[in-house]
Design an enzyme around this catalytic site. Sequence first.
Site, short mmCIF file in Angstrom:
data_model
loop_
_atom_site.label_atom_id
_atom_site.label_comp_id
_atom_site.label_asym_id
_atom_site.label_seq_id
_atom_site.Cartn_x
_atom_site.Cartn_y
_atom_site.Cartn_z
N GLN A 1 -0.42 -12.83 5.99
CA GLN A 1 -1.34 -12.04 6.41
C GLN A 1 -2.78 -13.08 6.18
O GLN A 1 -3.17 -13.43 5.18
CB GLN A 1 -1.58 -10.80 5.68
CG GLN A 1 -0.38 -9.91 6.38
CD GLN A 1 -0.74 -8.50 6.06
OE1 GLN A 1 -0.02 -7.71 5.14
NE2 GLN A 1 -1.65 -7.88 6.74
N ASP B 1 -8.61 -4.82 6.64
CA ASP B 1 -8.95 -5.65 5.62
C ASP B 1 -9.85 -6.77 6.00
O ASP B 1 -10.92 -7.25 5.65
CB ASP B 1 -7.95 -6.42 4.76
CG ASP B 1 -7.48 -5.48 3.78
OD1 ASP B 1 -8.03 -4.19 3.59
OD2 ASP B 1 -6.25 -5.59 3.23
N HIS C 1 1.04 -1.09 -0.07
CA HIS C 1 -0.24 0.10 -0.12
C HIS C 1 0.93 1.25 -0.04
O HIS C 1 0.35 2.48 -0.30
CB HIS C 1 -0.89 -0.14 1.31
CG HIS C 1 -2.02 -1.03 1.39
ND1 HIS C 1 -3.17 -1.41 0.31
CD2 HIS C 1 -2.24 -1.94 1.98
CE1 HIS C 1 -3.72 -2.12 0.41
NE2 HIS C 1 -3.40 -2.69 1.56
#
Length: 271
Positions: free
Chosen positions: A165, A193, A63
């Site tokens: 993740q 998320d 990101h």
Amino acid sequence: MAIQPVTYPTAHTTDIENPRLRILNKLKKGEYPLMTFSALPSVRLAQIIALTDLDGVIIDCEHGHIGDDAMHNSVAAISALGKSPIIRIRGPAHDIIKRALDTGAHGIMVPQINNAEEARQVVQSAKFPPQGGRGQGSAFPAIAHGLTTPEYMLSANETILTMVQIETVAGLKNVDAIAAVPGVDLLFIGPNDLAQSLLGYVPARGDEPEFVAAIDKIVEAAERHGKWAGRMVNNGAMAKEAKERYDTVAITGDTKAIQNFYAGEIEIARS
């Protein structure tokens, strides 16, 4: 915590001692290393962050505004100051993993792992033969480990941290199988998320039953398979609280830290 038997040493079972690998060393001693995310492409910012008492910096190539040059420069700057650079890569592609590890990163964090096969592919790309298919050709990775290239080649498979993740409905459903994959060292919770995937909004309040149950399931899967568990938190108070349950946390990131500082000081100035 029980150690899952595997056919080759991993970061959990290695006997190799390298004082440069600060996060790994603290994890193995149960000393709760602290990390943060860095999204800005600045070698000077990387140095400033690394000069704090943090143990590692996650260079955010998913990101963040981080290209190859900034990725290499940040790894060099962070490791030179005795802290561990971890690279959060864009996704589980072989060439991306190889490129990240060739900077000398002490570990990788791979976002949005959905099933055990994706986790196995990550491990395969992160390990040199015979455990994996990572190629060798760069002079750079050994530098950040304080080793010669032959020494690095002999130690990398069992000292580089592979973090995956869990932040999707699919990843949550398959978390037990993901945690069971040999070579996966740490499950890292992406709470934003995960909340978006489960609840349809961000951020979670934190007390939603579905969200709480998801967190429990991830941490318990890590514990059951002898893997470390970590997550992102918003501040030091939350990091202190999380110590009871997690092996490591990342305390927000550089962009949020800068914004929060100025917002708070300007509010005071205008009051």
